[in-house]
Design a protein around this motif. Structure first.
Motif, PDB file in Angstrom:
ATOM      1  N   ALA A   1      61.343  -0.525  83.001  1.00  0.00           N
ATOM      2  CA  ALA A   1      60.959   0.610  84.135  1.00  0.00           C
ATOM      3  C   ALA A   1      60.841  -0.013  85.404  1.00  0.00           C
ATOM      4  O   ALA A   1      60.713   0.798  86.471  1.00  0.00           O
ATOM      5  CB  ALA A   1      59.970   1.560  83.754  1.00  0.00           C
TER       6      ALA A   1
ATOM      7  N   THR B   1      55.762   1.765  88.807  1.00  0.00           N
ATOM      8  CA  THR B   1      56.686   2.621  88.313  1.00  0.00           C
ATOM      9  C   THR B   1      56.321   3.112  86.888  1.00  0.00           C
ATOM     10  O   THR B   1      56.665   4.299  86.825  1.00  0.00           O
ATOM     11  CB  THR B   1      58.000   1.747  88.119  1.00  0.00           C
TER      12      THR B   1
ATOM     13  N   GLU C   1      59.673   9.105  75.790  1.00  0.00           N
ATOM     14  CA  GLU C   1      60.935   8.992  74.858  1.00  0.00           C
ATOM     15  C   GLU C   1      60.937   7.449  74.455  1.00  0.00           C
ATOM     16  O   GLU C   1      61.530   7.078  73.420  1.00  0.00           O
ATOM     17  CB  GLU C   1      62.208   9.317  75.696  1.00  0.00           C
TER      18      GLU C   1
ATOM     19  N   ARG D   1      58.057  10.957  81.529  1.00  0.00           N
ATOM     20  CA  ARG D   1      58.804  11.475  80.272  1.00  0.00           C
ATOM     21  C   ARG D   1      59.740  10.735  79.581  1.00  0.00           C
ATOM     22  O   ARG D   1      59.692  10.546  78.493  1.00  0.00           O
ATOM     23  CB  ARG D   1      59.758  12.581  80.957  1.00  0.00           C
ATOM     24  N   GLN D   2      60.176   9.414  80.452  1.00  0.00           N
ATOM     25  CA  GLN D   2      61.217   8.570  79.924  1.00  0.00           C
ATOM     26  C   GLN D   2      60.406   7.482  79.196  1.00  0.00           C
ATOM     27  O   GLN D   2      60.674   6.800  77.923  1.00  0.00           O
ATOM     28  CB  GLN D   2      61.942   7.737  80.893  1.00  0.00           C
TER      29      GLN D   2
ATOM     30  N   VAL E   1      57.245  11.715  87.598  1.00  0.00           N
ATOM     31  CA  VAL E   1      57.149  12.612  86.284  1.00  0.00           C
ATOM     32  C   VAL E   1      58.479  12.070  85.456  1.00  0.00           C
ATOM     33  O   VAL E   1      58.244  12.246  84.088  1.00  0.00           O
ATOM     34  CB  VAL E   1      57.695  14.163  86.793  1.00  0.00           C
ATOM     35  N   GLN E   2      59.611  11.816  85.904  1.00  0.00           N
ATOM     36  CA  GLN E   2      60.579  11.220  85.071  1.00  0.00           C
ATOM     37  C   GLN E   2      60.368  10.166  84.246  1.00  0.00           C
ATOM     38  O   GLN E   2      60.519   9.946  83.264  1.00  0.00           O
ATOM     39  CB  GLN E   2      62.018  11.219  85.764  1.00  0.00           C
ATOM     40  N   ALA E   3      59.530   9.206  85.222  1.00  0.00           N
ATOM     41  CA  ALA E   3      59.156   7.778  84.491  1.00  0.00           C
ATOM     42  C   ALA E   3      58.307   8.031  83.443  1.00  0.00           C
ATOM     43  O   ALA E   3      58.410   7.414  82.252  1.00  0.00           O
ATOM     44  CB  ALA E   3      58.533   7.078  85.622  1.00  0.00           C
TER      45      ALA E   3
ATOM     46  N   ASP F   1      60.370   8.478  90.800  1.00  0.00           N
ATOM     47  CA  ASP F   1      59.985   9.909  90.316  1.00  0.00           C
ATOM     48  C   ASP F   1      59.099   9.716  89.191  1.00  0.00           C
ATOM     49  O   ASP F   1      59.404   9.285  88.074  1.00  0.00           O
ATOM     50  CB  ASP F   1      61.473  10.347  89.674  1.00  0.00           C
TER      51      ASP F   1
END
Length: 156
Positions: A84, A96, A28, A24-25, A20-22, A18
């Motif tokens: 990650a 990733t 953060e 975004r994380q 997009v999620q990676a 994922d």
């Protein structure tokens, strides 16, 4: 003696799992770095792999203010990549999460481990377009024109 914060720019990219999620994380995780403040981050972009294979990438650029030195910041970025699940089986392998230190204040560094400014940043739309979103004074129209042939689209 406490050092003054330095403005640095970090490119983020992923094209496995994922993505997009990676990314975004990853943003953060930058926010959580010691002695570092996340100032802003660009929108996310979808880009075709450049000098690489695999699925499209999700990319962004973040601006941070950090009291870490450049080598310490690089080590922190590589630790985020490792958490990650980043593997480096070969050059430009799908990933990733990839974090590249683009700029570190006005520093010019060249070592085996770190070159700043990033040596290929001006060849990459996936760096210049999001960088221009958050720091337009750092990217010229000529630089954007030079990468205009590379596919890049903002993620909704």
């Amino acid at each position: 003696m406490r050092r003054e914060p330095v403005t640095a720019y970090v490119a983020l990219g992923a094209n496995l799992g994922d993505a997009v999620q990676a990314v975004r994380q990853g943003i953060e995780a930058l926010r959580a770095l010691p002695d570092t403040q996340l100032v802003r981050s660009s929108p996310l972009y979808r880009t075709a792999p450049l000098e690489a294979s695999g699925p499209d990438y999700i990319n962004a650029v973040a601006e941070i203010a950090t009291r870490l030195g450049a080598p310490e910041l690089l080590a922190q970025l590589q630790a985020i990549e490792a958490r990650a699940g980043r593997e480096r089986p070969y050059r430009n392998a799908p990933r990733t999460l990839d974090l590249d230190l683009l700029l570190f204040g006005s520093a010019r560094l060249a070592s085996e481990r770190l070159t700043v400014p990033h040596p290929r940043m001006n060849e990459r739309a996936f760096v210049l377009v999001p960088l221009a979103d958050i720091a337009p004074a750092l990217v010229t129209p000529a630089q954007l024109e030079a990468v205009a042939g590379q596919r890049i689209e903002r993620v909704a």
